[in-house]
Scaffold this active site. Structure first.
Site, mmCIF file in Angstrom:
data_model
loop_
_atom_site.group_PDB
_atom_site.id
_atom_site.type_symbol
_atom_site.label_atom_id
_atom_site.label_comp_id
_atom_site.label_asym_id
_atom_site.label_seq_id
_atom_site.Cartn_x
_atom_site.Cartn_y
_atom_site.Cartn_z
ATOM 1 N N HIS A 117 0.836 -1.197 0.000
ATOM 2 C CA HIS A 117 0.000 0.000 0.000
ATOM 3 C C HIS A 117 0.871 1.246 0.000
ATOM 4 O O HIS A 117 0.557 2.246 -0.667
ATOM 5 C CB HIS A 117 -0.926 -0.003 1.222
ATOM 6 C CG HIS A 117 -2.138 0.851 1.069
ATOM 7 N ND1 HIS A 117 -2.289 2.053 1.722
ATOM 8 C CD2 HIS A 117 -3.264 0.685 0.330
ATOM 9 C CE1 HIS A 117 -3.458 2.579 1.402
ATOM 10 N NE2 HIS A 117 -4.067 1.780 0.557
ATOM 11 N N HIS A 121 -7.226 -2.664 -4.896
ATOM 12 C CA HIS A 121 -7.390 -3.137 -3.520
ATOM 13 C C HIS A 121 -7.987 -4.542 -3.475
ATOM 14 O O HIS A 121 -7.692 -5.310 -2.547
ATOM 15 C CB HIS A 121 -8.256 -2.147 -2.722
ATOM 16 C CG HIS A 121 -7.537 -0.884 -2.360
ATOM 17 N ND1 HIS A 121 -7.492 0.207 -3.192
ATOM 18 C CD2 HIS A 121 -6.814 -0.556 -1.252
ATOM 19 C CE1 HIS A 121 -6.775 1.169 -2.612
ATOM 20 N NE2 HIS A 121 -6.363 0.732 -1.436
ATOM 21 N N HIS A 165 -14.736 5.487 2.946
ATOM 22 C CA HIS A 165 -13.367 4.971 2.903
ATOM 23 C C HIS A 165 -12.367 5.936 3.532
ATOM 24 O O HIS A 165 -11.689 5.609 4.502
ATOM 25 C CB HIS A 165 -12.951 4.646 1.467
ATOM 26 C CG HIS A 165 -11.482 4.387 1.336
ATOM 27 N ND1 HIS A 165 -10.593 5.347 0.903
ATOM 28 C CD2 HIS A 165 -10.727 3.296 1.630
ATOM 29 C CE1 HIS A 165 -9.361 4.852 0.920
ATOM 30 N NE2 HIS A 165 -9.419 3.604 1.352
ATOM 31 N N PHE A 201 -1.761 6.818 4.184
ATOM 32 C CA PHE A 201 -1.740 5.709 3.237
ATOM 33 C C PHE A 201 -0.453 4.885 3.338
ATOM 34 O O PHE A 201 -0.464 3.676 3.128
ATOM 35 C CB PHE A 201 -1.915 6.228 1.811
ATOM 36 C CG PHE A 201 -3.321 6.666 1.498
ATOM 37 C CD1 PHE A 201 -4.403 6.039 2.078
ATOM 38 C CD2 PHE A 201 -3.553 7.702 0.611
ATOM 39 C CE1 PHE A 201 -5.705 6.436 1.796
ATOM 40 C CE2 PHE A 201 -4.847 8.113 0.313
ATOM 41 C CZ PHE A 201 -5.923 7.484 0.912
ATOM 42 N N HIS A 230 -11.115 -2.672 4.082
ATOM 43 C CA HIS A 230 -11.179 -2.804 2.625
ATOM 44 C C HIS A 230 -11.992 -4.014 2.188
ATOM 45 O O HIS A 230 -12.499 -4.049 1.060
ATOM 46 C CB HIS A 230 -9.779 -2.814 2.020
ATOM 47 C CG HIS A 230 -9.292 -1.432 1.740
ATOM 48 N ND1 HIS A 230 -9.651 -0.734 0.607
ATOM 49 C CD2 HIS A 230 -8.531 -0.590 2.474
ATOM 50 C CE1 HIS A 230 -9.109 0.476 0.640
ATOM 51 N NE2 HIS A 230 -8.432 0.590 1.765
ATOM 52 N N HIS A 267 -5.118 5.655 -5.933
ATOM 53 C CA HIS A 267 -6.289 6.285 -5.341
ATOM 54 C C HIS A 267 -6.822 7.375 -6.269
ATOM 55 O O HIS A 267 -6.167 7.786 -7.209
ATOM 56 C CB HIS A 267 -5.948 6.889 -3.969
ATOM 57 C CG HIS A 267 -5.759 5.860 -2.899
ATOM 58 N ND1 HIS A 267 -4.534 5.331 -2.590
ATOM 59 C CD2 HIS A 267 -6.644 5.251 -2.071
ATOM 60 C CE1 HIS A 267 -4.667 4.439 -1.620
ATOM 61 N NE2 HIS A 267 -5.934 4.374 -1.279
ATOM 62 N N HIS A 292 -10.593 5.829 7.447
ATOM 63 C CA HIS A 292 -9.141 5.739 7.631
ATOM 64 C C HIS A 292 -8.710 6.720 8.723
ATOM 65 O O HIS A 292 -7.936 6.369 9.625
ATOM 66 C CB HIS A 292 -8.427 6.069 6.319
ATOM 67 C CG HIS A 292 -8.043 4.865 5.515
ATOM 68 N ND1 HIS A 292 -6.964 4.082 5.825
ATOM 69 C CD2 HIS A 292 -8.616 4.302 4.404
ATOM 70 C CE1 HIS A 292 -6.868 3.090 4.950
ATOM 71 N NE2 HIS A 292 -7.858 3.202 4.068
#
Length: 538
Positions: free
Chosen positions: A112, A141, A262, A283, A296, A132, A266
């Site tokens: 990632h 993902h 999403h 990230f 995810h 992204h 996070h």
């Protein structure tokens, strides 16, 4: 022959040109280019493998045997103690593996980091590759989860092992699942105030709202309805913009679910004690927290739910050959490097996994207007008169929807009147075949920081606009830092489907609408926006 034109013959030169164009537009990493990257402003990281993957032989992906066990992914809050013990054991083994083993947890986490901070360049370009803010988000993902799941199962000798999903779109799953708060699934870099029994805030803006569980759940349900149903009626609105290879193919336009819940979850999960809300809030570090894979898992599941819902209206499948042929590299459970294409992951049955069926209560959470539409119309008429009388004054609060070459800074609430190109649309156009879309375009985040602003339509009093529980809420923009590279300091577009919203506000046949942008985070002062317009997407 048709009208004297041969359709059965294509010159070799024409074929070569098309093949070169196709190869240039296909997204893939240049495995020889892994380098130090920027995780967030002021922090450089090196997430590359111990040796270049370009030096490893690779094989092309092969589907699992159709007769192999189907891996059933279950909601994390519904699994039993035997499953939790098995999962914790698998993660413990994964954590014990050395870094030169691609199956180790840190190597898994760094996937990632590599692909989300631009550590690789595109194969045919010097542009950094990130997955992204475009239609790369969902399939990439899915690939990560697929290989991670099979590695975990292999480590414990269970070829039916399946990852859980954090069912945060269901009231019963709207807390961090208990399995993640003890044992090998713990991450100490989580926000302590958000541990169980705290209900998640799917529309989190770095501020604690102090709501009770029932009220928070109601807002979460309304947001899910907007992000999954009314705001996501076309493939681009849900999946994100069509990012392709090379300079001309670059785009930044995240889909609804990527923006929220999403991005918001996070940051809700990561700790405010760290400058980038690590682990989950950045990230580069998110994959270090085992809950990343449950988070995810639910995102992946919602892709399947959305496809099923959209099947009632039209074919939502992406058929673009350049998207289908885009590919990435992952190590499998045998430590073999595998090249896998997006076309390989569109059918989860062929991948031999499925999701446990759970209720979708947000389908019945369609928001209602905060003010009855007829009353709102009279109030907005008075605003229209003020707009007509004052729009030429330099100090007028009523701005043009085109903010000019310098744009507008989002250091305070912005309210504009936006013209609709089509006042009257046919029934065919309105029956989900042609979606009316608001585009907030040219969004530039000067300092690559966490930014969130909400968008409202025909709001008569913005001070009453709390969030998605009102129909006037059209959507939200959420920026999580990707790092800083001069070549990637691009502007984003936010596209919001508003056809159903306009119908509910009885504004679908109006010539114009009022749009309000409300900054929700302090760093919105670093945001410049070029303007707002209405488009139509079939």
């Amino acid at each position: 022959m048709i009208l004297g034109i041969s359709v059965g013959e294509i010159s070799p030169q024409h074929h070569d040109v098309d093949a070169k164009k196709h190869a240039k537009n296909v997204i893939s990493p240049n495995l020889t280019t892994c380098h130090e990257s920027v995780a967030r402003p002021g922090l450089s990281v090196y997430c590359c493998p111990p040796k270049p993957e370009s030096e490893e032989p690779f094989i092309d992906f092969q589907f699992p045997d159709p007769s192999s066990p189907l891996r059933l992914r279950r909601a994390a809050h519904l699994v039993d103690n035997d499953y939790i013990a098995k999962y914790r054991n698998a993660v413990s083994i994964m954590k014990s593996l050395p870094y030169d083993d691609p199956r180790s947890l840190l190597r898994q986490a760094n996937l990632h980091c590599i692909y989300c901070t631009g550590a690789y360049k595109q194969k045919n370009s010097d542009i950094p590759l990130h997955v992204h803010r475009s239609w790369l988000f969902f399939p990439w993902h899915r690939m990560v989860l697929y290989f991670h799941e099979r590695i975990l199962g292999s480590l414990i000798g269970d070829d039916s092992f399946a990852l859980p999903f954090w069912n945060w779109d269901n009231p019963d799953g709207m807390v961090i699942p208990e399995m993640y708060v003890t044992g090998s699934l713990v991450d100490t870099d989580r926000e302590n105030s958000h541990l169980p029994p705290q209900v998640v805030d799917l529309n989190y803006n770095l501020q604690e709202k102090g709501l009770g569980p029932e009220e928070q759940i109601k807002i979460n349900m309304a947001l899910m309805y907007t992000q999954m149903v009314s705001g996501a009626k076309t493939t681009e609105l849900f999946m994100g913009c069509p990012y392709k290879g090379g300079e001309g193919g670059f785009c930044e336009g995240p889909g609804t679910i990527e923006l929220a819940p999403h991005n918001t979850l996070h940051d809700w999960t990561g700790t405010g004690l760290n400058p980038g809300r690590e682990d989950m809030g950045s990230f580069y570090s998110a994959g270090r927290d085992p809950i990343f894979y449950g988070h995810h898992g639910n995102v992946d599941r919602l892709w399947e739910v959305w496809r099923r819902l959209q099947g009632e209206y039209y074919n939502s499948e992406i058929t673009d050959p350049e998207w289908l042929d885009s590919y990435f590299f992952f190590h499998d459970e045998k430590r073999q490097l595998v090249r896998i294409k997006f076309q390989d992951v569109v059918n989860i049955t062929r991948l031999r996994y499925a999701y446990e069926e759970v209720e979708l209560p947000w389908l019945n959470a369609r928001p209602r207007p905060s003010v009855p539409p007829k009353i709102a119309r009279e109030i907005l008429k008075m605003r229209d008169l003020d707009h007509e009388n004052n729009q030429e004054l330099p100090s007028s609060p009523f701005l043009s929807a085109d903010f000019g070459p310098q744009g507008r800074t989002l250091d305070t609430t912005i309210r504009v009147k936006v013209h609709k190109p089509k006042k009257h649309r046919s029934k065919k156009q309105r029956d989900f075949k042609e979606e009316e879309v608001m585009v907030v375009y040219g969004i530039e985040v000067k300092e690559d920081s966490y930014v969130k602003f909400d968008v409202y339509v025909n709001a008569v009093d913005e001070t009453l606009m709390v969030g998605p529980e009102f129909r006037e809420f059209a959507g939200t923009f959420v920026n999580i830092p990707l790092g800083v590279w001069p070549v990637m300091r691009r502007k984003s577009n936010l596209k919001l489907g508003i056809s159903e919203l306009l119908q509910d506000l009885e504004a679908d046949e109006d010539e114009s609408i009022w749009v309000t942008l409300i900054p929700r985070t302090e760093d919105c002062m670093n945001v410049i926006i070029d303007g707002i317009r209405i488009e139509y997407i079939e």
